[in-house]
Design a protein around this motif. Structure first.
Motif, mmCIF file in Angstrom:
data_model
loop_
_atom_site.group_PDB
_atom_site.id
_atom_site.type_symbol
_atom_site.label_atom_id
_atom_site.label_comp_id
_atom_site.label_asym_id
_atom_site.label_seq_id
_atom_site.Cartn_x
_atom_site.Cartn_y
_atom_site.Cartn_z
ATOM 1 N N GLY A 96 0.818 -1.217 0.000
ATOM 2 C CA GLY A 96 0.000 0.000 0.000
ATOM 3 C C GLY A 96 0.846 1.259 0.000
ATOM 4 O O GLY A 96 0.480 2.274 -0.607
ATOM 5 N N ALA A 97 1.997 1.207 0.664
ATOM 6 C CA ALA A 97 2.873 2.380 0.753
ATOM 7 C C ALA A 97 3.476 2.740 -0.604
ATOM 8 O O ALA A 97 3.943 3.862 -0.799
ATOM 9 N N GLU A 98 3.435 1.806 -1.548
ATOM 10 C CA GLU A 98 3.929 2.119 -2.894
ATOM 11 C C GLU A 98 3.099 3.221 -3.555
ATOM 12 O O GLU A 98 3.544 3.855 -4.503
ATOM 13 N N LEU A 99 1.884 3.439 -3.075
ATOM 14 C CA LEU A 99 1.072 4.543 -3.607
ATOM 15 C C LEU A 99 1.784 5.880 -3.436
ATOM 16 O O LEU A 99 1.558 6.817 -4.185
ATOM 17 N N GLU A 100 2.637 5.964 -2.436
ATOM 18 C CA GLU A 100 3.474 7.156 -2.296
ATOM 19 C C GLU A 100 4.906 6.897 -2.772
ATOM 20 O O GLU A 100 5.551 7.781 -3.326
ATOM 21 N N GLY A 101 5.378 5.675 -2.576
ATOM 22 C CA GLY A 101 6.788 5.352 -2.823
ATOM 23 C C GLY A 101 7.187 5.399 -4.283
ATOM 24 O O GLY A 101 8.351 5.630 -4.602
ATOM 25 N N SER A 102 6.213 5.169 -5.174
ATOM 26 C CA SER A 102 6.533 5.182 -6.604
ATOM 27 C C SER A 102 5.449 5.946 -7.354
ATOM 28 O O SER A 102 4.277 5.579 -7.337
ATOM 29 N N LYS A 103 5.871 7.017 -8.026
ATOM 30 C CA LYS A 103 4.900 7.843 -8.771
ATOM 31 C C LYS A 103 4.299 7.065 -9.935
ATOM 32 O O LYS A 103 3.114 7.222 -10.236
ATOM 33 N N SER A 104 5.116 6.233 -10.608
ATOM 34 C CA SER A 104 4.569 5.502 -11.762
ATOM 35 C C SER A 104 3.570 4.458 -11.263
ATOM 36 O O SER A 104 2.506 4.255 -11.857
ATOM 37 N N TYR A 105 3.894 3.816 -10.142
ATOM 38 C CA TYR A 105 2.972 2.833 -9.566
ATOM 39 C C TYR A 105 1.648 3.504 -9.212
ATOM 40 O O TYR A 105 0.568 2.990 -9.520
ATOM 41 N N SER A 106 1.728 4.681 -8.590
ATOM 42 C CA SER A 106 0.484 5.322 -8.157
ATOM 43 C C SER A 106 -0.311 5.833 -9.352
ATOM 44 O O SER A 106 -1.540 5.739 -9.368
ATOM 45 N N LYS A 107 0.387 6.330 -10.383
ATOM 46 C CA LYS A 107 -0.352 6.783 -11.578
ATOM 47 C C LYS A 107 -1.033 5.590 -12.260
ATOM 48 O O LYS A 107 -2.178 5.699 -12.708
ATOM 49 N N ASP A 108 -0.341 4.467 -12.322
ATOM 50 C CA ASP A 108 -0.949 3.274 -12.938
ATOM 51 C C ASP A 108 -2.165 2.802 -12.127
ATOM 52 O O ASP A 108 -3.168 2.366 -12.682
#
Ligand code: AMP
Ligand code: GLY
Length: 415
Positions: A96-108
């Motif tokens: 869940g923290a990847e929503l902040e940790g990676s911009k490409s992950y959160s945009k996808d």
């Protein structure tokens, strides 16, 4: 209850102050804490930042609940680690923290779940990114994929500026790996709003809205910072904007969190851009904002520990958080030179009369004396029934604080 609060910013001083008001709280260890938490009610600083050492500390000291302030330990998987160790911790798991940790992950993620956001492309290769810039409309926004302490976003007015940003992010590697991948994104013109919220994975309950002031100079000029002051609630978040946010952004995010199967009992912070074409999500953070927290928690009338416990127990459905009707402005007092180079170690003097309106950030206690120790040194708060009253209050309160080379914006809360 014995709590462990992780972090060292103004946000954590504010969290500690608010949590200490709960009758249920007996003691708050703050790791590593700062000059504010060093003297705060019920608090004791402990000098630990490593997540394995934090786990050992929590076990040894029979901590009932750990609350994570910053994103860094969350993206390192502190929640997974504590849960595997049988301890209670408030925050999202590593996935869940990847929503902040990676911009490409959160945009996808936003695209996959239909969350309204700016158009974008992801690049792993500098030549391809540079080629893409040939046919873009300007301004354009370039974002380092990984965590870059709030500095990984460049708004580029021209192709030359964009080329320079791609080179420094991807080739010169100024963010040490965090810019190896970039997101290039449509520029959105509008006003920003921060909506922090709490989730138990089944329900999201939004907090009062806030308006950060990101640039260093008055009138929104100069380079971006971590935030120079906050007005809460945000006057641009009308009922219509709130409704749009809840339908097009919040509800879809919740559906995504569930579909991805994150273990998410924590904070989700929506960074919004309110434009003529509607309200867009710029980014997620999986922690409270700094300095948004200082203003928002000041207006929270509910017991914060009870709010967090409701999330931990999956009881947020129908839970109502009580807010004061007033307005709160906080102005950040920074070290002269920030966000560039600045000097640390100046003594900070705070008049007794304004002590409970000051939250310390980049400040440390040395032999009982408070000293500047960072760019954003502290926040001073002002409250009132109207924005104007709160502004008058905050700038009066600032007269009660003194340190050398102090810098602050004069226009926080002006709309
Ligand atoms: P972020 O870390 O994504 O919130 O970006 C930091 C800041 O850059 C935001 O608070 C905005 O001020 C600005 N920003 C980010 N994305 C955009 C965009 N697509 N259009 C305009 N400004 C943006
Ligand atoms: N003040 C913006 C943030 O905490 O990300």
């Amino acid at each position: 209850m014995k709590l462990l609060l992780i972090g060292a910013g103004g946000r954590e001083h504010s969290l500690a102050w608010k949590l200490a008001k709960s009758e249920k709280v007996e003691k708050i260890f703050v790791a590593p804490g700062n000059g504010g938490t060093a003297f705060a009610d019920k608090c004791e600083n402990v000098d630990i930042t490593d997540i394995n050492e934090l786990l050992a500390f929590a076990k040894e000291n029979n901590i009932d609940l750990t609350i994570v302030g910053p994103e860094d330990p969350l993206t390192k998987g502190i929640v997974d680690l504590f849960k595997a160790g049988g301890l209670k911790i408030f925050g999202p798991d590593k996935a869940g923290a990847e929503l902040e940790g990676s911009k490409s992950y959160s945009k996808d993620f936003m695209k996959k779940y239909g969350v309204k956001t700016a158009e974008y492309e992801v690049f792993y290769d500098a030549d391809k990114a540079l080629g893409y810039l040939e046919n873009c409309t300007y301004p354009i926004v370039i974002k380092a994929d990984g965590l870059a302490a709030g500095k990984g976003v460049a708004i580029c007015e021209t192709r030359e500026e964009a080329n320079d940003s791609i080179k420094s992010f991807m080739i010169d590697d100024i963010f040490k790996g965090a810019g190896a991948k970039v997101v290039i994104e449509e520029f959105l013109d509008g006003v920003e709003a921060s909506i922090l919220s709490i989730t138990d994975g089944k329900t999201i309950v939004p907090f009062l809205s806030a308006k950060d002031h990101k640039q260093i100079f008055d009138g929104g000029k100069g380079p971006n910072t971590g935030g120079m002051g906050v007005l809460a609630p945000n006057p641009y978040v009308t009922d219509e904007v709130q409704k749009e946010f809840e339908e097009n952004i919040m509800a879809k995010t919740l559906a995504g969190i569930q579909a991805e199967g994150y273990d998410f009992k924590g904070i989700i912070f929506f960074g919004l851009m309110i434009t003529k074409k509607g309200t867009y999500l710029l980014e997620y953070n999986v922690r409270m904002g700094d300095p948004e927290t200082q203003s928002v928690l000041y207006l929270m009338e509910s017991d914060l520990l009870e709010v967090i416990e409701a999330a931990m127990n999956e009881e947020l459905a129908g839970f109502e958080i009580k807010w004061s009707k007033g307005t709160c402005v906080n102005v950040v007092l920074a070290s002269g030179g920030y966000p560039g180079e600045f000097v640390k170690g100046y003594e900070i003097k705070i008049n007794e009369g304004v002590k409970d309106k000051v939250f310390l950030a980049g400040a440390k206690a040395e032999d009982g004396v408070l000293k500047t120790n960072g760019g954003r040194v502290l926040s001073v708060l002002g409250v009132g029934d109207t924005v104007e009253e709160a502004r008058v209050d905050v700038y009066n309160n600032i007269d009660g604080v003194e340190f050398e080379e102090m810098y602050f914006r004069e226009d926080i809360g002006l709309i």
